[in-house]
Motif scaffolding. Structure first.
Motif, PDB file in Angstrom:
ATOM      1  N   ARG A 127      50.231  45.772  42.888  1.00 58.95           N
ATOM      2  CA  ARG A 127      49.644  44.714  41.879  1.00 58.95           C
ATOM      3  C   ARG A 127      48.623  43.859  42.139  1.00 58.95           C
ATOM      4  O   ARG A 127      48.711  43.786  43.503  1.00 58.95           O
ATOM      5  CB  ARG A 127      50.552  43.881  41.788  1.00 58.95           C
ATOM      6  CG  ARG A 127      50.631  42.534  41.043  1.00 58.95           C
ATOM      7  CD  ARG A 127      52.369  41.943  40.389  1.00 58.95           C
ATOM      8  NE  ARG A 127      52.791  43.010  39.737  1.00 58.95           N
ATOM      9  CZ  ARG A 127      53.430  43.212  38.756  1.00 58.95           C
ATOM     10  NH1 ARG A 127      52.660  42.757  37.568  1.00 58.95           N
ATOM     11  NH2 ARG A 127      54.187  44.323  38.042  1.00 58.95           N
ATOM     12  N   CYS A 128      47.653  43.685  41.680  1.00 60.81           N
ATOM     13  CA  CYS A 128      45.697  43.170  42.169  1.00 60.81           C
ATOM     14  C   CYS A 128      46.670  41.228  42.235  1.00 60.81           C
ATOM     15  O   CYS A 128      47.048  40.837  41.784  1.00 60.81           O
ATOM     16  CB  CYS A 128      44.761  42.711  40.701  1.00 60.81           C
ATOM     17  SG  CYS A 128      43.833  42.061  40.999  1.00 60.81           S
ATOM     18  N   PRO A 129      46.685  40.848  44.104  1.00 56.81           N
ATOM     19  CA  PRO A 129      46.810  40.190  44.451  1.00 56.81           C
ATOM     20  C   PRO A 129      45.968  38.598  43.538  1.00 56.81           C
ATOM     21  O   PRO A 129      46.593  37.657  43.290  1.00 56.81           O
ATOM     22  CB  PRO A 129      45.792  40.109  45.346  1.00 56.81           C
ATOM     23  CG  PRO A 129      45.891  41.120  46.720  1.00 56.81           C
ATOM     24  CD  PRO A 129      45.908  41.708  44.274  1.00 56.81           C
ATOM     25  N   ASP A 130      44.797  39.110  42.674  1.00 58.79           N
ATOM     26  CA  ASP A 130      44.443  38.350  42.311  1.00 58.79           C
ATOM     27  C   ASP A 130      44.949  37.711  41.033  1.00 58.79           C
ATOM     28  O   ASP A 130      44.655  36.269  40.080  1.00 58.79           O
ATOM     29  CB  ASP A 130      42.628  38.851  41.965  1.00 58.79           C
ATOM     30  CG  ASP A 130      41.852  38.214  43.713  1.00 58.79           C
ATOM     31  OD1 ASP A 130      42.810  37.835  43.545  1.00 58.79           O
ATOM     32  OD2 ASP A 130      40.584  38.589  43.711  1.00 58.79           O
ATOM     33  N   CYS A 131      44.491  38.962  39.866  1.00 62.63           N
ATOM     34  CA  CYS A 131      45.149  38.362  38.390  1.00 62.63           C
ATOM     35  C   CYS A 131      46.461  38.888  37.789  1.00 62.63           C
ATOM     36  O   CYS A 131      46.644  38.748  37.272  1.00 62.63           O
ATOM     37  CB  CYS A 131      44.287  39.401  37.503  1.00 62.63           C
ATOM     38  SG  CYS A 131      44.292  40.493  37.725  1.00 62.63           S
ATOM     39  N   ASN A 132      47.331  39.610  38.953  1.00 67.88           N
ATOM     40  CA  ASN A 132      48.937  39.385  38.527  1.00 67.88           C
ATOM     41  C   ASN A 132      48.869  41.388  37.809  1.00 67.88           C
ATOM     42  O   ASN A 132      50.031  41.793  36.956  1.00 67.88           O
ATOM     43  CB  ASN A 132      49.296  38.667  38.472  1.00 67.88           C
ATOM     44  CG  ASN A 132      51.288  38.848  37.682  1.00 67.88           C
ATOM     45  OD1 ASN A 132      51.249  38.941  39.006  1.00 67.88           O
ATOM     46  ND2 ASN A 132      51.841  38.333  37.089  1.00 67.88           N
ATOM     47  N   VAL A 189      42.751  50.858  41.832  1.00 65.11           N
ATOM     48  CA  VAL A 189      41.456  49.707  41.166  1.00 65.11           C
ATOM     49  C   VAL A 189      42.712  48.681  39.970  1.00 65.11           C
ATOM     50  O   VAL A 189      43.658  49.367  39.378  1.00 65.11           O
ATOM     51  CB  VAL A 189      40.000  50.416  40.328  1.00 65.11           C
ATOM     52  CG1 VAL A 189      41.746  52.160  39.352  1.00 65.11           C
ATOM     53  CG2 VAL A 189      39.191  49.827  39.518  1.00 65.11           C
ATOM     54  N   CYS A 190      41.842  47.480  39.754  1.00 66.13           N
ATOM     55  CA  CYS A 190      42.484  46.725  38.377  1.00 66.13           C
ATOM     56  C   CYS A 190      41.908  46.726  37.532  1.00 66.13           C
ATOM     57  O   CYS A 190      40.559  46.544  37.352  1.00 66.13           O
ATOM     58  CB  CYS A 190      42.619  45.133  39.165  1.00 66.13           C
ATOM     59  SG  CYS A 190      43.090  44.294  38.238  1.00 66.13           S
ATOM     60  N   ARG A 191      42.870  47.273  36.502  1.00 63.97           N
ATOM     61  CA  ARG A 191      41.294  47.381  35.057  1.00 63.97           C
ATOM     62  C   ARG A 191      40.804  46.455  34.719  1.00 63.97           C
ATOM     63  O   ARG A 191      39.873  45.986  33.437  1.00 63.97           O
ATOM     64  CB  ARG A 191      42.526  48.284  33.868  1.00 63.97           C
ATOM     65  CG  ARG A 191      42.288  49.830  34.329  1.00 63.97           C
ATOM     66  CD  ARG A 191      41.118  50.754  34.742  1.00 63.97           C
ATOM     67  NE  ARG A 191      41.639  51.952  35.138  1.00 63.97           N
ATOM     68  CZ  ARG A 191      40.736  52.932  35.940  1.00 63.97           C
ATOM     69  NH1 ARG A 191      39.452  52.103  35.994  1.00 63.97           N
ATOM     70  NH2 ARG A 191      40.867  53.870  35.956  1.00 63.97           N
ATOM     71  N   LYS A 192      41.690  45.067  35.030  1.00 63.52           N
ATOM     72  CA  LYS A 192      41.684  44.040  34.489  1.00 63.52           C
ATOM     73  C   LYS A 192      40.357  42.974  35.127  1.00 63.52           C
ATOM     74  O   LYS A 192      39.051  42.986  34.399  1.00 63.52           O
ATOM     75  CB  LYS A 192      42.630  42.778  34.815  1.00 63.52           C
ATOM     76  CG  LYS A 192      42.815  42.116  33.340  1.00 63.52           C
ATOM     77  CD  LYS A 192      43.955  41.279  33.491  1.00 63.52           C
ATOM     78  CE  LYS A 192      43.826  39.548  33.049  1.00 63.52           C
ATOM     79  NZ  LYS A 192      44.992  38.821  32.999  1.00 63.52           N
ATOM     80  N   CYS A 193      40.103  43.397  36.810  1.00 68.69           N
ATOM     81  CA  CYS A 193      39.460  42.595  36.835  1.00 68.69           C
ATOM     82  C   CYS A 193      38.057  43.398  37.797  1.00 68.69           C
ATOM     83  O   CYS A 193      37.261  42.973  38.110  1.00 68.69           O
ATOM     84  CB  CYS A 193      39.508  40.793  37.714  1.00 68.69           C
ATOM     85  SG  CYS A 193      40.643  41.435  39.081  1.00 68.69           S
ATOM     86  N   GLY A 194      38.343  44.550  37.587  1.00 75.31           N
ATOM     87  CA  GLY A 194      37.405  45.675  38.584  1.00 75.31           C
ATOM     88  C   GLY A 194      37.293  45.709  39.713  1.00 75.31           C
ATOM     89  O   GLY A 194      36.136  46.652  40.292  1.00 75.31           O
TER      90      GLY A 194
HETATM   91 ZN   LIG Z   1      42.799  42.288  39.204  1.00 74.51          ZN
END
Ligand SMILES: [Zn+2]
Length: 150
Positions: free
Chosen positions: A90-95, A123-128
């Motif tokens: 899971r992305c620590p920045d945007c969940n 990769v986080c597809r939401k925040c890149g």
């Molecule tokens: Zn993210």
């Protein structure tokens, strides 16, 4: 196990997400809204607000008394029997959930040293943002293992 944290616990939220726990930070200053989200999405409320922690509308709520995020996390490991089974998902920045990405698709966006030393990327597809199992991963894993033992 999902969480909603009040905004003063933003650093703890990042740690929980890194460990794979779905953790929303409430942007609302209204305790009513925070509790409504907690109930609707079946999230455990984590807060440093004594008033909010006493609100009986919320089924599970935990008052954190420690100042340091590492101590708060240690407390949760003991209290809720957390684990590191889903670390690095899971992305620590945007969940958002992280997705695997082949090294050839990562390309030149990362430093050559990183590309040479690591083979698994997400990769986080939401925040890149891109992630790999570097020192932050190793430290967090060691911390979690330590918390599970003690
Ligand atoms: Zn993210």
């Amino acid at each position: 196990m999902k969480f909603i944290l009040t905004s003063e616990l933003n650093k703890l939220a990042k740690k929980l997400r890194f460990l794979g726990y779905n953790s929303t930070v409430s942007r609302s200053l209204s305790s009513h809204t925070t509790i409504r989200i907690a109930i609707k999405e079946e999230r455990i409320l984590l807060t440093r607000s004594v008033k909010l922690a006493k609100d009986k509308r919320c089924f599970t709520r935990i008052l954190l008394v420690d100042d340091e995020p590492a101590d708060q996390l240690r407390y949760l490991f003991h209290e809720l029997k957390l684990n590191h089974d889903n670390i690095f998902t899971r992305c620590p920045d945007c969940n958002s959930e992280l997705q695997n990405i082949p090294v050839e698709k990562v390309g030149i966006t990362l430093p050559a040293k990183v590309l040479a030393n690591y083979s698994e990327f997400k990769v986080c597809r939401k925040c890149g943002k891109y992630y790999w199992k570097g020192t932050h991963y190793e430290k967090t894993l060691a911390l979690a293992q330590d918390y599970m033992k003690s």
